[in-house]
Motif scaffolding. Structure first.
Motif, PDB file in Angstrom:
ATOM      1  N   ALA A 107       0.819  -1.212   0.000  1.00  0.00           N
ATOM      2  CA  ALA A 107       0.000   0.000   0.000  1.00  0.00           C
ATOM      3  C   ALA A 107       0.849   1.257   0.000  1.00  0.00           C
ATOM      4  N   GLY A 108       0.342   2.279  -0.653  1.00  0.00           N
ATOM      5  CA  GLY A 108       1.073   3.544  -0.680  1.00  0.00           C
ATOM      6  C   GLY A 108       0.277   4.626  -1.380  1.00  0.00           C
ATOM      7  N   VAL A 109       0.754   5.852  -1.242  1.00  0.00           N
ATOM      8  CA  VAL A 109       0.155   6.991  -1.940  1.00  0.00           C
ATOM      9  C   VAL A 109       1.259   7.697  -2.716  1.00  0.00           C
ATOM     10  N   MET A 110       0.858   8.403  -3.758  1.00  0.00           N
ATOM     11  CA  MET A 110       1.857   9.012  -4.643  1.00  0.00           C
ATOM     12  C   MET A 110       1.457  10.423  -5.036  1.00  0.00           C
ATOM     13  N   MET A 111       2.394  11.347  -4.877  1.00  0.00           N
ATOM     14  CA  MET A 111       2.227  12.718  -5.353  1.00  0.00           C
ATOM     15  C   MET A 111       0.941  13.364  -4.844  1.00  0.00           C
ATOM     16  N   VAL A 118       2.216   7.155   5.362  1.00  0.00           N
ATOM     17  CA  VAL A 118       1.661   5.921   4.795  1.00  0.00           C
ATOM     18  C   VAL A 118       2.748   5.051   4.171  1.00  0.00           C
ATOM     19  N   ASN A 119       3.542   5.647   3.286  1.00  0.00           N
ATOM     20  CA  ASN A 119       4.527   4.856   2.539  1.00  0.00           C
ATOM     21  C   ASN A 119       5.639   4.309   3.417  1.00  0.00           C
ATOM     22  N   TYR A 120       6.026   5.090   4.419  1.00  0.00           N
ATOM     23  CA  TYR A 120       7.139   4.631   5.259  1.00  0.00           C
ATOM     24  C   TYR A 120       6.760   4.318   6.707  1.00  0.00           C
ATOM     25  N   ALA A 144      13.232   6.431   2.361  1.00  0.00           N
ATOM     26  CA  ALA A 144      13.102   5.891   3.716  1.00  0.00           C
ATOM     27  C   ALA A 144      12.816   4.385   3.683  1.00  0.00           C
ATOM     28  N   VAL A 145      12.003   3.957   2.742  1.00  0.00           N
ATOM     29  CA  VAL A 145      11.722   2.518   2.599  1.00  0.00           C
ATOM     30  C   VAL A 145      13.011   1.751   2.297  1.00  0.00           C
TER      31      VAL A 145
END
Length: 334
Positions: free
Chosen positions: A136-140, A156-158, A216-217
């Motif tokens: 799962a993640g969000v972008m821009m 969310v992403n990290y 960060a990931v």
């Protein structure tokens, strides 16, 4: 009565023009280019009977394709989602169209409370975890904060991925040969960790915030691989490439009706389908070729090299220590 004979094409007339040849070559090149843009495919025959799997963001896109693949091969799949109604709809679609059963559980990566509640509920029903796929993640996305007051992309992403993984490590360790797959992007090469202003409040850029979260990931994956070196848990990074999913919903070619219509042929040609985008994740989650490999970075089902800041061990350690504080997690040595 004789059957009328169709006239045989005159070769001289056919080849009096180069157009048929040009069209044939153009179609061949177009097809070859499209196949190349789809990326490598994971073709290894695997059986996942009895494997317990968590896939974050499994209601659509890459997560959905990954869940479907694993469920078809016998895995006990749990997909997490923010919206339980969407999750149930996705699960019902898999059951109706593909005859596959998956479990849906709520887990909002923008909420540390939601993550902790999910882990507690999951541990009550499962005593092991073979595969954790942090998809799962969000972008821009536009500037916004999570429930815990972090930039939504970083949160969310990290940070959501970090906390979820850390809280599930005990299950992964007792399982034995288990795997973690984290999702990154090429944008990580452009990222910097702004410890003094992690939310970028002074000069927010959606692109830079996204790059920071994916860097960060990478940093976390390498740090975690080192911490887990004496266990049978392996953790690697998958870069799915440019995939046509809802993750691009904040970009102009997705949220503008005219541009969306205009760019449809281009998007179809240049971007991978969700199924194609899932191939590298599936390789890292399922392939025997990855046995014993940890802290690696794969793109298009191929081992690639991380460079730059991702390899900075001091930065990895500092990010880990700060993440423990940010998420309220007690520091662990392993």
């Amino acid at each position: 009565m004789s059957t009328p004979q169709l006239p045989f094409p005159d070769p001289e007339k056919i080849f009096s023009s180069w157009w048929p040849i040009i069209i044939g070559v153009a179609v061949g090149i177009f097809y070859a280019a499209r196949q190349w843009l789809r990326g490598a495919q994971f073709v290894e025959d695997v059986k996942l009977d009895g494997k317990v799997v968590i896939i974050t963001g499994g209601t659509s896109g890459i997560g959905y394709a990954t869940a479907l693949y694993m469920a078809k091969r016998g895995a006990k799949v749990t997909i997490t989602c923010r919206d339980e109604a969407l999750g149930r709809a996705a699960a019902e679609e898999m059951k109706t169209l593909h005859k596959q059963e998956v479990t849906v559980m709520k887990c909002d990566l923008a909420s540390f409370k939601s993550i902790r509640e999910f882990v507690e509920a999951f541990k009550k029903k499962e005593k092991k975890l073979d595969i954790l796929i942090n998809n799962a993640g969000v972008m821009m996305s536009p500037q916004a904060l999570t429930e815990d007051k972090f930039d939504v992309q970083f949160g969310v992403n990290y940070l959501g991925t970090f906390l979820l993984t850390e809280l599930l490590l005990d299950l992964l360790k007792v399982t034995g040969s288990s795997r973690i797959v984290n999702t990154s992007a090429s944008a990580s090469n452009l990222g910097e960790i702004n410890f003094d202003d992690i939310n970028m409040t002074e000069d927010y850029s959606p692109g830079q915030a996204y790059a920071q979260s994916k860097l960060a990931v990478n940093l976390y994956t390498l740090h975690l691989a080192h911490r887990l070196k004496d266990t049978k848990v392996i953790v690697n990074v998958a870069n799915p490439g440019i995939v046509n999913t809802n993750g691009h919903r904040h970009l102009p070619f997705k949220n503008n009706s005219f541009l969306r219509l205009s760019f449809t042929p281009i998007v179809w040609f240049l971007m991978k389908t969700p199924s194609d985008g899932a191939q590298t994740t599936l390789l890292l989650a399922c392939s025997k070729s990855v046995d014993g490999l940890s802290g690696k970075y794969y793109k298009d089902c191929t081992l690639s090299e991380l460079t730059g800041k991702s390899l900075d061990e001091e930065l990895q350690e500092r990010l880990y220590k700060e993440s423990v504080k940010w998420t309220g997690l007690e520091k662990k040595t392993k």
